[in-house]
Design an enzyme around this catalytic site. Structure first.
Site, PDB file in Angstrom:
ATOM      1  N   THR A  72      21.310 -76.023  20.167  1.00 13.07           N
ATOM      2  CA  THR A  72      21.115 -75.448  21.107  1.00 13.07           C
ATOM      3  C   THR A  72      22.062 -75.903  22.304  1.00 13.07           C
ATOM      4  O   THR A  72      22.705 -75.271  22.942  1.00 13.07           O
ATOM      5  CB  THR A  72      19.506 -75.280  21.587  1.00 13.07           C
ATOM      6  OG1 THR A  72      18.979 -74.912  20.551  1.00 13.07           O
ATOM      7  CG2 THR A  72      19.338 -74.414  22.746  1.00 13.07           C
ATOM      8  N   GLN A 171      22.920 -74.017  10.264  1.00 11.89           N
ATOM      9  CA  GLN A 171      22.101 -73.902   9.255  1.00 11.89           C
ATOM     10  C   GLN A 171      23.111 -74.352   8.068  1.00 11.89           C
ATOM     11  O   GLN A 171      22.489 -74.397   6.915  1.00 11.89           O
ATOM     12  CB  GLN A 171      21.858 -72.243   8.894  1.00 11.89           C
ATOM     13  CG  GLN A 171      20.680 -71.919   9.660  1.00 11.89           C
ATOM     14  CD  GLN A 171      19.376 -72.785   9.364  1.00 11.89           C
ATOM     15  OE1 GLN A 171      19.195 -73.290   8.475  1.00 11.89           O
ATOM     16  NE2 GLN A 171      18.311 -72.919  10.303  1.00 11.89           N
ATOM     17  N   SER A 191      23.441 -78.981  14.249  1.00 15.45           N
ATOM     18  CA  SER A 191      21.843 -79.653  14.484  1.00 15.45           C
ATOM     19  C   SER A 191      21.762 -80.529  13.817  1.00 15.45           C
ATOM     20  O   SER A 191      22.092 -80.639  12.356  1.00 15.45           O
ATOM     21  CB  SER A 191      21.034 -78.110  14.151  1.00 15.45           C
ATOM     22  OG  SER A 191      19.610 -78.811  14.406  1.00 15.45           O
ATOM     23  N   GLY A 192      21.015 -81.738  14.028  1.00 14.61           N
ATOM     24  CA  GLY A 192      20.832 -82.711  13.181  1.00 14.61           C
ATOM     25  C   GLY A 192      19.640 -82.709  12.428  1.00 14.61           C
ATOM     26  O   GLY A 192      19.539 -83.107  11.157  1.00 14.61           O
ATOM     27  N   HIS A 193      18.456 -82.285  12.955  1.00 12.15           N
ATOM     28  CA  HIS A 193      17.122 -82.054  12.441  1.00 12.15           C
ATOM     29  C   HIS A 193      17.096 -81.313  11.299  1.00 12.15           C
ATOM     30  O   HIS A 193      16.004 -81.313  10.575  1.00 12.15           O
ATOM     31  CB  HIS A 193      16.088 -81.963  13.396  1.00 12.15           C
ATOM     32  CG  HIS A 193      16.019 -80.546  13.906  1.00 12.15           C
ATOM     33  ND1 HIS A 193      15.314 -79.599  13.213  1.00 12.15           N
ATOM     34  CD2 HIS A 193      16.674 -79.880  15.038  1.00 12.15           C
ATOM     35  CE1 HIS A 193      15.462 -78.466  14.094  1.00 12.15           C
ATOM     36  NE2 HIS A 193      16.448 -78.551  15.118  1.00 12.15           N
ATOM     37  N   CYS A 317       5.679 -63.848  15.772  1.00 16.12           N
ATOM     38  CA  CYS A 317       4.360 -63.224  16.380  1.00 16.12           C
ATOM     39  C   CYS A 317       4.266 -63.745  17.982  1.00 16.12           C
ATOM     40  O   CYS A 317       4.370 -64.667  18.300  1.00 16.12           O
ATOM     41  CB  CYS A 317       2.997 -63.810  15.926  1.00 16.12           C
ATOM     42  SG  CYS A 317       1.588 -63.147  16.316  1.00 16.12           S
TER      43      CYS A 317
HETATM   44  C1  LIG Z   1      21.808 -70.647  13.248  1.00 14.61           C
HETATM   45  C2  LIG Z   1      20.815 -71.433  14.265  1.00 14.61           C
HETATM   46  N1  LIG Z   1      21.685 -71.765  15.319  1.00 14.61           N
HETATM   47  C3  LIG Z   1      21.163 -72.649  16.108  1.00 14.61           C
HETATM   48  C4  LIG Z   1      19.920 -73.215  15.982  1.00 14.61           C
HETATM   49  C5  LIG Z   1      19.244 -74.090  17.031  1.00 14.61           C
HETATM   50  O1  LIG Z   1      19.148 -75.431  16.582  1.00 14.61           O
HETATM   51  P1  LIG Z   1      18.814 -76.692  17.218  1.00 14.61           P
HETATM   52  O2  LIG Z   1      17.328 -76.699  16.977  1.00 14.61           O
HETATM   53  O3  LIG Z   1      19.121 -77.797  16.847  1.00 14.61           O
HETATM   54  O4  LIG Z   1      18.654 -76.542  18.602  1.00 14.61           O
HETATM   55  C6  LIG Z   1      19.125 -72.990  14.908  1.00 14.61           C
HETATM   56  C7  LIG Z   1      17.892 -73.490  14.646  1.00 14.61           C
HETATM   57  O5  LIG Z   1      16.866 -72.601  14.095  1.00 14.61           O
HETATM   58  C8  LIG Z   1      19.922 -72.125  13.983  1.00 14.61           C
HETATM   59  O6  LIG Z   1      18.912 -71.723  12.732  1.00 14.61           O
END
Ligand SMILES: Cc1ncc(COP(=O)(O)O)c(C=O)c1O
Length: 371
Positions: A72, A171, A191-193, A317
């Site tokens: 993000t 992803q 994203s790391g997690h 939801c």
């Molecule tokens: C395609 C995509 N972009 C961005 C994000 C945001 O990732 P983060 O949780 O590392 O901020 C996600 C998280 O679901 C995602 O699936």
């Protein structure tokens, strides 16, 4: 009850290698990596090691790696940094809300549609470019249906235009090979997690020579591209996770994820009122999306959870109503009833067996209630 976690696309448990590096770094003195004392230098070594490890996994130069708090932040920084180049941004209709929301803050946005499988046409992206377009956003793979985009063709389609190309690979990284230098994109968010690195870690790759206005200002950290003291222990964790996946390990995990999700697809083929969404071939290995007729996804998720199986649905939801999934709506399919199954580094056949055992009963029970 044994739990079966099939929601790695939301977040994945910490890999053992990442946990070891994180705990080891937490036990250190913890100096500021920008200082000249021994404590600072020790932290600096951990940080630069992590940067090299991440660069190794992503086919990037270490100097192209900006370590962030997650995808993000990386996406927001990409939108912010590009915005000075023009008042118009282009994105696909299946981007994550992190992209749509951040791009929408910087002037006009053109949304390029997708086909019924969720793929964008690079020519349609090219047609959306304007003289004031600052950046084109395209995701590597979709977070709800797993469809992958023709990212290299999109980069090619934008080559003759001054607009930057930003790839949201949140992803994809950790699940498929990503080679930044070869791809030729300007920016790439990670994203790391989502692949076993610590939560609160991420990466923005910035192509060599590209100067962007930083989102976070007030310090020279990350070569003045992201101010604020670096969370060294968490970043040591993302480095270790990247190192664990560099080389043959990634291909092995990719093949295993595809085998497991293929098992899910084979296992639901005969279930009444269940269909598969997304591209069957051009897809991420670790996630599949099922459309489930006649039943609300929350009820399916709760039924599966009671059976020990954790999944997710693209239809969120809100307080009173079911929000349609923007991705499924853009594909022109039922956007209210979907089930996302996603596997990761710790998934076993027993997890898939549990899902395939529980799903028919959960669906039959819910449909019986409707009669
Ligand atoms: C395609 C995509 N972009 C961005 C994000 C945001 O990732 P983060 O949780 O590392 O901020 C996600 C998280 O679901 C995602 O699936």
């Amino acid at each position: 009850m044994t739990r079966h976690y099939l929601d790695h696309a939301s977040t994945s448990p910490l890999r053992p290698e990442a946990r070891r590096a994180l705990v080891d770094a937490l036990g250190a003195e913890g100096g500021d990596p920008g200082r000249l004392h021994a404590e600072g230098l020790e932290a600096r070594v951990r940080l630069e090691t992590a940067r090299e490890q991440v660069a190794g996994l992503l086919g990037a130069r270490p100097r192209e790696v900006v370590l962030t708090s997650g995808a993000t932040e990386s996406i927001t920084a990409a939108c912010w940094g590009a915005a000075g180049r023009g008042d118009h941004q282009v994105l696909t209709a299946v981007e994550h809300s992190a992209v749509t929301a951040a791009a929408g803050r910087h002037g006009e946005v053109t949304v390029v549609g997708v086909d019924g499988l969720g793929r964008v046409d690079p020519d349609a992206v090219r047609a959306a470019l304007r003289p004031d377009t600052s950046v084109v956003h395209v995701q590597w793979g979709n977070h709800e249906v797993g469809t992958t985009q023709p990212v290299a063709a999109v980069v090619e389609a934008v080559r003759d235009h001054p607009a930057l190309v930003h790839v949201d690979a949140a992803q994809a990284v950790g699940h498929v090979p990503v080679a930044f230098r070869e791809l030729g994109a300007d920016l790439l968010s990670v994203s790391g997690h989502k692949w076993g690195a610590p939560a609160g870690t991420g990466v923005l790759l910035v192509r060599r020579g590209l100067r962007l206005d930083p989102l976070l200002v007030g310090g020279d950290q990350e070569r003045a591209r992201r101010a604020g003291l670096e969370p060294v222990a968490a970043l040591a964790g993302v480095g270790a996770a990247a190192a664990a996946l560099t080389g043959p390990a990634l291909a092995a995990e990719e093949a295993e994820a595809r085998r497991l999700t293929d098992r899910v697809l084979d296992g639901v083929v005969d279930l009444d009122g269940v269909r598969v969404h997304g591209d069957p071939v051009e897809r991420l290995p670790h996630l599949v999306c099922l459309g489930v007729d006649d039943v609300e996804p929350q009820a399916v998720l709760l039924g599966l959870d009671r059976a020990g199986v954790a999944c997710h649905s693209g239809s969120a939801c809100s307080s009173e109503s079911l929000e349609p999934s923007p991705t499924l709506a853009a594909m022109g399919v039922d956007a209210l009833r979907s089930l996302r199954v996603s596997v990761g580094w710790s998934t076993t056949d027993a997890d898939v067996d549990a899902l395939l055992g529980a799903l028919p009963e959960v669906l039959a029970g819910l449909r019986a209630l409707r009669r």
